[in-house]
Design a protein around this motif. Sequence first.
Motif, PDB file in Angstrom:
ATOM      1  N   MET A   1       0.850  -1.200   0.000  1.00 20.95           N
ATOM      2  CA  MET A   1       0.000   0.000   0.000  1.00 20.95           C
ATOM      3  C   MET A   1       0.892   1.260   0.000  1.00 20.95           C
ATOM      4  N   THR A   2       0.588   2.194  -0.895  1.00 20.30           N
ATOM      5  CA  THR A   2       1.417   3.406  -1.002  1.00 20.30           C
ATOM      6  C   THR A   2       1.119   4.358   0.156  1.00 20.30           C
ATOM      7  N   GLU A   3       2.216   4.863   0.747  1.00 22.14           N
ATOM      8  CA  GLU A   3       2.085   5.852   1.817  1.00 22.14           C
ATOM      9  C   GLU A   3       2.405   7.218   1.209  1.00 22.14           C
ATOM     10  N   LYS A   4       1.363   8.068   1.080  1.00 24.52           N
ATOM     11  CA  LYS A   4       1.577   9.403   0.492  1.00 24.52           C
ATOM     12  C   LYS A   4       1.926  10.374   1.619  1.00 24.52           C
ATOM     13  N   LEU A   5       3.084  10.990   1.490  1.00 23.39           N
ATOM     14  CA  LEU A   5       3.558  11.873   2.554  1.00 23.39           C
ATOM     15  C   LEU A   5       3.699  13.298   2.033  1.00 23.39           C
ATOM     16  N   ARG A   6       3.070  14.226   2.743  1.00 24.39           N
ATOM     17  CA  ARG A   6       3.164  15.630   2.343  1.00 24.39           C
ATOM     18  C   ARG A   6       4.152  16.351   3.258  1.00 24.39           C
ATOM     19  N   ILE A   7       5.102  17.007   2.646  1.00 22.45           N
ATOM     20  CA  ILE A   7       6.224  17.601   3.390  1.00 22.45           C
ATOM     21  C   ILE A   7       6.362  19.075   3.009  1.00 22.45           C
TER      22      ILE A   7
ATOM     23  N   TYR B   1       0.013  18.617   6.277  1.00 21.31           N
ATOM     24  CA  TYR B   1       1.398  18.159   6.168  1.00 21.31           C
ATOM     25  C   TYR B   1       1.679  17.046   7.187  1.00 21.31           C
ATOM     26  N   ASP B   2       2.451  16.055   6.748  1.00 23.86           N
ATOM     27  CA  ASP B   2       2.910  15.016   7.666  1.00 23.86           C
ATOM     28  C   ASP B   2       4.136  15.486   8.428  1.00 23.86           C
ATOM     29  N   ILE B   3       5.021  16.173   7.696  1.00 26.46           N
ATOM     30  CA  ILE B   3       6.284  16.620   8.319  1.00 26.46           C
ATOM     31  C   ILE B   3       6.656  18.018   7.830  1.00 26.46           C
ATOM     32  N   LEU B   4       7.142  18.839   8.759  1.00 24.15           N
ATOM     33  CA  LEU B   4       7.723  20.145   8.429  1.00 24.15           C
ATOM     34  C   LEU B   4       9.213  20.099   8.750  1.00 24.15           C
ATOM     35  N   PHE B   5      10.041  20.511   7.805  1.00 27.32           N
ATOM     36  CA  PHE B   5      11.467  20.739   8.071  1.00 27.32           C
ATOM     37  C   PHE B   5      11.622  22.247   8.252  1.00 27.32           C
ATOM     38  N   VAL B   6      12.047  22.678   9.433  1.00 25.82           N
ATOM     39  CA  VAL B   6      12.075  24.124   9.709  1.00 25.82           C
ATOM     40  C   VAL B   6      13.488  24.570  10.081  1.00 25.82           C
ATOM     41  N   ASP B   7      14.044  25.474   9.277  1.00 22.71           N
ATOM     42  CA  ASP B   7      15.320  26.100   9.614  1.00 22.71           C
ATOM     43  C   ASP B   7      15.034  27.226  10.603  1.00 22.71           C
TER      44      ASP B   7
ATOM     45  N   ILE C   1       8.951  24.195  21.650  1.00 22.76           N
ATOM     46  CA  ILE C   1       8.422  23.505  20.464  1.00 22.76           C
ATOM     47  C   ILE C   1       8.335  21.994  20.671  1.00 22.76           C
ATOM     48  N   ASP C   2       9.258  21.438  21.464  1.00 22.24           N
ATOM     49  CA  ASP C   2       9.319  19.993  21.676  1.00 22.24           C
ATOM     50  C   ASP C   2       9.256  19.257  20.335  1.00 22.24           C
ATOM     51  N   PRO C   3      10.241  19.500  19.445  1.00 22.63           N
ATOM     52  CA  PRO C   3      10.150  18.944  18.089  1.00 22.63           C
ATOM     53  C   PRO C   3      10.337  17.428  18.068  1.00 22.63           C
ATOM     54  N   GLU C   4       9.731  16.799  17.063  1.00 26.85           N
ATOM     55  CA  GLU C   4       9.912  15.349  16.891  1.00 26.85           C
ATOM     56  C   GLU C   4      11.310  15.025  16.350  1.00 26.85           C
ATOM     57  N   GLY C   5      11.920  16.001  15.663  1.00 23.34           N
ATOM     58  CA  GLY C   5      13.288  15.837  15.178  1.00 23.34           C
ATOM     59  C   GLY C   5      14.057  17.123  15.442  1.00 23.34           C
ATOM     60  N   PHE C   6      15.343  17.014  15.809  1.00 22.59           N
ATOM     61  CA  PHE C   6      16.140  18.209  16.101  1.00 22.59           C
ATOM     62  C   PHE C   6      17.555  17.927  15.603  1.00 22.59           C
ATOM     63  N   LEU C   7      17.913  18.588  14.495  1.00 18.43           N
ATOM     64  CA  LEU C   7      19.200  18.323  13.845  1.00 18.43           C
ATOM     65  C   LEU C   7      20.056  19.585  13.815  1.00 18.43           C
ATOM     66  N   ILE C   8      21.300  19.449  14.240  1.00 19.06           N
ATOM     67  CA  ILE C   8      22.258  20.556  14.136  1.00 19.06           C
ATOM     68  C   ILE C   8      22.958  20.406  12.793  1.00 19.06           C
TER      69      ILE C   8
ATOM     70  N   GLN D   1      12.806   8.848   8.661  1.00 20.16           N
ATOM     71  CA  GLN D   1      12.074   7.602   8.932  1.00 20.16           C
ATOM     72  C   GLN D   1      11.749   7.469  10.425  1.00 20.16           C
ATOM     73  N   ALA D   2      12.700   7.870  11.274  1.00 14.44           N
ATOM     74  CA  ALA D   2      12.469   7.762  12.723  1.00 14.44           C
ATOM     75  C   ALA D   2      11.334   8.678  13.168  1.00 14.44           C
ATOM     76  N   VAL D   3      11.304   9.891  12.636  1.00 12.81           N
ATOM     77  CA  VAL D   3      10.257  10.844  13.027  1.00 12.81           C
ATOM     78  C   VAL D   3       8.882  10.356  12.561  1.00 12.81           C
ATOM     79  N   LEU D   4       8.837   9.711  11.394  1.00 11.33           N
ATOM     80  CA  LEU D   4       7.565   9.155  10.912  1.00 11.33           C
ATOM     81  C   LEU D   4       7.067   8.019  11.804  1.00 11.33           C
ATOM     82  N   ASN D   5       8.002   7.177  12.251  1.00 12.97           N
ATOM     83  CA  ASN D   5       7.594   5.926  12.902  1.00 12.97           C
ATOM     84  C   ASN D   5       7.821   5.858  14.399  1.00 12.97           C
ATOM     85  N   ASN D   6       8.870   6.526  14.864  1.00 15.97           N
ATOM     86  CA  ASN D   6       9.210   6.364  16.275  1.00 15.97           C
ATOM     87  C   ASN D   6       9.964   7.586  16.806  1.00 15.97           C
TER      88      ASN D   6
END
Length: 224
Positions: A1-7, A59-65, A114-121, A135-140
């Motif tokens: 089944m296709t997983e459509k992800l809006r980013i 949106y499923d995921i936001l990447f925010v600078d 913000i308590d973000p699901e992902g935090f990257l330097i 993938q981790a932010v989507l699933n775990n």
Amino acid sequence: MTEKLRILMIDDHPMIIEGYQNTLQFTKKDNQELFIDIANNCDEAVAFMDKSVQSEWLYDILFVDISLPPSTDGTMSSGEDLAEYARKILPSTKIIILTMFNEAFRIHNIIKTIDPEGFLIKSDLTSSELASAFQAVLNNPPFYSGTVNSYIRKTITSDIVIDDKNRKILYLLSQGVKTKNLASHLDISLSAIEKRKKQLRDIFDVTDGQDETLLDRARKQGFV
């Protein structure tokens, strides 16, 4: 089944966004289909978010600078403001923060507000880490990069508790702001600042009264 992800990717450097896009398209799972919108500033990002709420295709995921040109009406001055706005209107959307900032004060503030699901330097970032984070932010969630994790570990293992105003004093001192100018940044009197600095010297056991010694001790404990 296709997983459509809006980013939605928000960054004011087109080359960086191109790199993110290529990485995600190249490393996505076979059943994932990615629909990516791009915003280069706060105004474009707000317009995309509002539109997604109206269309009900959220949106499923936001990447925010974090470092972004402010919005034209002045209500948003950074990616932090955008992420807080997203939390209100897109509560189920997962947020990945990307930033060059690696000071403890900024990291603490972003986790708290913000308590973000992902935090990257960005200085830690490789394409494989970006792919893993996605993938981790989507699933775990959450997924934090090394610098963020080491800050969290330091502050958790430290038994020192410092309130937000004292954290800000340490941060401003580390940025070279003089004590006499701290009051205008913090909206408290100079005598209140002197009291707080004395508290900080006691907490970190600084006996020579030097700001540099205080900052050095605070750095070792992960507070600067």
